[in-house]
Design a protein around this motif. Structure first.
Motif, mmCIF file in Angstrom:
data_model
loop_
_atom_site.group_PDB
_atom_site.id
_atom_site.type_symbol
_atom_site.label_atom_id
_atom_site.label_comp_id
_atom_site.label_asym_id
_atom_site.label_seq_id
_atom_site.Cartn_x
_atom_site.Cartn_y
_atom_site.Cartn_z
ATOM 1 N N GLU A 83 0.829 -1.209 0.000
ATOM 2 C CA GLU A 83 0.000 0.000 0.000
ATOM 3 C C GLU A 83 0.860 1.255 0.000
ATOM 4 O O GLU A 83 0.524 2.258 -0.639
ATOM 5 C CB GLU A 83 -0.923 -0.020 1.227
ATOM 6 C CG GLU A 83 -1.998 1.053 1.205
ATOM 7 C CD GLU A 83 -2.990 0.878 0.072
ATOM 8 O OE1 GLU A 83 -3.670 1.870 -0.263
ATOM 9 O OE2 GLU A 83 -3.087 -0.234 -0.489
ATOM 10 N N MET A 84 1.988 1.210 0.721
ATOM 11 C CA MET A 84 2.907 2.352 0.716
ATOM 12 C C MET A 84 3.389 2.647 -0.702
ATOM 13 O O MET A 84 3.408 3.812 -1.141
ATOM 14 C CB MET A 84 4.103 2.063 1.629
ATOM 15 C CG MET A 84 3.805 2.080 3.111
ATOM 16 S SD MET A 84 5.117 1.295 4.095
ATOM 17 C CE MET A 84 6.569 2.175 3.526
ATOM 18 N N HIS A 85 3.787 1.611 -1.449
ATOM 19 C CA HIS A 85 4.275 1.806 -2.813
ATOM 20 C C HIS A 85 3.163 2.307 -3.730
ATOM 21 O O HIS A 85 3.388 3.209 -4.556
ATOM 22 C CB HIS A 85 4.832 0.488 -3.351
ATOM 23 C CG HIS A 85 6.180 0.130 -2.803
ATOM 24 N ND1 HIS A 85 7.312 0.839 -3.102
ATOM 25 C CD2 HIS A 85 6.564 -0.854 -1.955
ATOM 26 C CE1 HIS A 85 8.345 0.304 -2.482
ATOM 27 N NE2 HIS A 85 7.917 -0.725 -1.775
ATOM 28 N N ASP A 132 -0.343 11.012 -0.599
ATOM 29 C CA ASP A 132 0.654 11.136 0.462
ATOM 30 C C ASP A 132 0.090 10.887 1.847
ATOM 31 O O ASP A 132 0.753 10.282 2.695
ATOM 32 C CB ASP A 132 1.313 12.520 0.413
ATOM 33 C CG ASP A 132 2.198 12.680 -0.815
ATOM 34 O OD1 ASP A 132 2.615 11.645 -1.370
ATOM 35 O OD2 ASP A 132 2.464 13.824 -1.214
ATOM 36 N N ARG A 140 -0.329 7.277 2.299
ATOM 37 C CA ARG A 140 0.989 6.636 2.349
ATOM 38 C C ARG A 140 1.575 6.749 3.745
ATOM 39 O O ARG A 140 2.171 5.791 4.258
ATOM 40 C CB ARG A 140 1.935 7.286 1.342
ATOM 41 C CG ARG A 140 3.321 6.662 1.329
ATOM 42 C CD ARG A 140 4.215 7.336 0.302
ATOM 43 N NE ARG A 140 4.443 8.732 0.644
ATOM 44 C CZ ARG A 140 5.368 9.142 1.518
ATOM 45 N NH1 ARG A 140 6.127 8.260 2.149
ATOM 46 N NH2 ARG A 140 5.534 10.417 1.749
ATOM 47 N N CYS A 192 0.472 4.000 -2.932
ATOM 48 C CA CYS A 192 0.132 5.386 -2.589
ATOM 49 C C CYS A 192 1.201 6.355 -3.067
ATOM 50 O O CYS A 192 0.905 7.477 -3.502
ATOM 51 C CB CYS A 192 -0.067 5.526 -1.088
ATOM 52 S SG CYS A 192 -1.533 4.691 -0.459
ATOM 53 N N ARG A 193 2.463 5.950 -2.983
ATOM 54 C CA ARG A 193 3.546 6.824 -3.455
ATOM 55 C C ARG A 193 3.428 7.040 -4.956
ATOM 56 O O ARG A 193 3.617 8.155 -5.459
ATOM 57 C CB ARG A 193 4.892 6.216 -3.103
ATOM 58 C CG ARG A 193 6.088 7.082 -3.516
ATOM 59 C CD ARG A 193 7.414 6.447 -3.134
ATOM 60 N NE ARG A 193 7.611 6.480 -1.690
ATOM 61 C CZ ARG A 193 7.609 5.397 -0.913
ATOM 62 N NH1 ARG A 193 7.393 4.192 -1.447
ATOM 63 N NH2 ARG A 193 7.808 5.491 0.376
#
Length: 494
Positions: free
Chosen positions: A64-66, A74, A77, A68-69
């Protein structure tokens, strides 16, 4: 008593249904789990499987971090990054607790007499001499040349062939074992998200399953890198179907991590069962061979043996304590080695491993790294395929994983290796994930926690020549990694 009765169905539910376990772990990470669910998750019955659920959910947050980035979200993220860090903290704590409980169940009494302790230390000081003498004694011993030498792989087949394991064959295991290597790897990958394949966790298959999972991991990582690279190079907004595919790959990766942990545990249990059966059957012969080897090494090195006896006697109070556990005695062993021969605690640089005429310096140089301990007792070591090495202390990591990140960074920033493209091997999954994530995104994430380690990782991201990191199993006879392991232990003493 009533509370225990109420919790039993929850325990059974989480043990039998991984989706229920994963949902409970997510709720714990997000702070929405009820007191009953928390109590069940922290119960002894779920000590091991809870680490699987936490690792699964942690990987989904990483994905999910990737996503969202790449999609410019942001705020989400940052939320995913925070949840990822909480999952990492909970997982490491759960692993530590499980390992402590496992150590309590499998305490190793080790040598207890004065003569046995002296032999143990001589073996640590002169491993090659001791192994040579022990091997000679085993050859002389009746019945040991074939049955007493344990294999480095194919434990199930070896155990069945020599009568140490009971043959276990089912239609499922026969079917998957009949597959060619490529088809087997494809089947393993399909089993992660498409369909359940029976038989993988059975003794005839488990070792092949474990190794195939490592190959599947490389395939999944390559697919993720390809998508992330295309999305970063695109001037347009990231297409939704590509983001969806990236989420699917992280789901696949999350399941793989759970399967790999299960496969490794089952494989270790199989290997240990065979080794234990052999050792029990030949305990008397092996003990006699150790006595012969120790006596031969002592005769060849009388002055060292005299010092060994003095040091062992001086530390008698430590090793005679009934609570002393030889399974976790590496620090004590290093202390004894240093007391007898400090110069032997520092490994000498070996001769180059590869002496290939016309060795191509344009190819990535393979480098194995390892770490030993952390904090005030931390040490790192690296070994390159062209024979160059490095080692030293790393006291700024606050966990063994951070020490491994330091080892990777030290290899990547070593002046001796400047100007070369590197392919770095590490046996720490979490460290590889942290560095690989930084390499693919260009940003150091929330792990490592220690700011000093984060700064070191940021520095190596600016390396002139690129480098890659890859997980590799430890203690498998890989000559680079075995040497890096010795260097890391010696680095702690510098």
């Amino acid at each position: 008593m009533v509370g225990a009765v109420v919790l039993e169905p929850l325990v059974e539910s989480m043990l039998s249904d991984f989706d229920v376990l994963a949902a409970a772990c997510r709720a714990e990470i997000e702070g929405t789990a009820s007191p009953e669910v928390i109590a069940v998750l922290h119960s002894p019955a779920l000590c091991w499987v809870r680490t699987h659920g936490l690792h699964y959910v942690q990987t989904l947050f990483e994905g999910e971090m990737h996503v969202c980035r790449l999609s410019g979200r942001d705020s989400r993220r940052r939320e995913a990054a925070s949840a990822y860090q909480r999952a990492e903290t909970l997982r490491l704590a759960a692993l530590s607790r499980w390992r402590a409980e496992l150590a309590d169940r499998h305490r190793n009494s080790g040598p207890r007499t004065f003569e046995e302790m002296c032999a143990w230390l001589m073996k640590l000081l002169l491993p090659e001499d001791y192994s040579r003498e022990f091997g000679s004694a085993m050859i002389v011993a009746d019945g040991c040349p074939d049955r007493g030498r344990l294999p480095s792989h194919d434990w199930y087949a070896w155990g069945v062939e020599h009568g140490w394991s009971t043959p276990r064959s089912t239609p499922e295991t026969d079917r998957v074992m009949a597959l060619g290597e490529s088809a087997f790897v494809d089947t393993v990958r399909r089993s992660l998200t498409v369909e359940y394949i029976a038989g993988f966790d059975e003794p005839p298959v488990v070792e092949r399953w474990w190794r195939a999972l490592s190959r599947v991991e490389l395939l999944i990582r390559e697919d993720m890198r390809s998508i992330r690279g295309r999305l970063r190079r695109s001037a347009r907004r990231a297409p939704e179907h590509q983001l969806t595919r990236l989420r699917e790959l992280y789901e696949e990766f999350a399941v793989l991590r759970v399967h790999r942990s299960v496969a490794l545990r089952v494989y270790n249990e199989l290997r240990d069962a065979v080794a234990t059966a052999v050792k029990q059957a030949e305990a008397g012969i092996v003990s006699d061979c150790h006595t012969v080897a120790a006596a031969a090494v002592a005769r060849a090195h009388p002055e060292m043996y005299r010092q060994v006896r003095e040091v062992v006697a001086a530390h008698r109070k430590v090793w005679e304590d009934e609570d002393f556990d030889f399974a976790t005695a590496s620090d004590f062993a290093q202390e004894l080695i240093t007391a007898v021969a400090p110069e032997r605690a520092v490994a000498e640089d070996p001769l180059p491993l590869y002496e290939v005429p016309g060795y191509c310096t344009d190819d990535p140089l393979e480098v194995a790294v390892d770490a030993s301990g952390y904090g005030s007792a931390g040490g790192y070591g690296w070994m390159a395929a062209d024979g160059r090495t490095g080692s030293g202390r790393c006291t700024w990591g606050i966990s063994s994983t951070e020490s491994e990140v330091i080892a990777i960074c030290e290899a990547a920033s070593a002046p001796q290796l400047a100007g070369r493209t590197l392919h770095i091997l590490s046996d720490c999954v979490a460290a590889v994930d942290a560095v690989d994530s930084a390499l693919t995104t260009g940003v150091v994430g929330n792990y490592p926690v220690s700011e000093a380690v984060r700064d070191q990782l940021r520095t190596v991201l600016g390396r002139t020549e690129p480098f890659t990191v890859q997980w590799g199993a430890s203690r498998t006879g890989h000559r680079l990694h075995d040497r890096a392991h010795c260097l890391a232990r010696s680095g702690r003493l510098r």
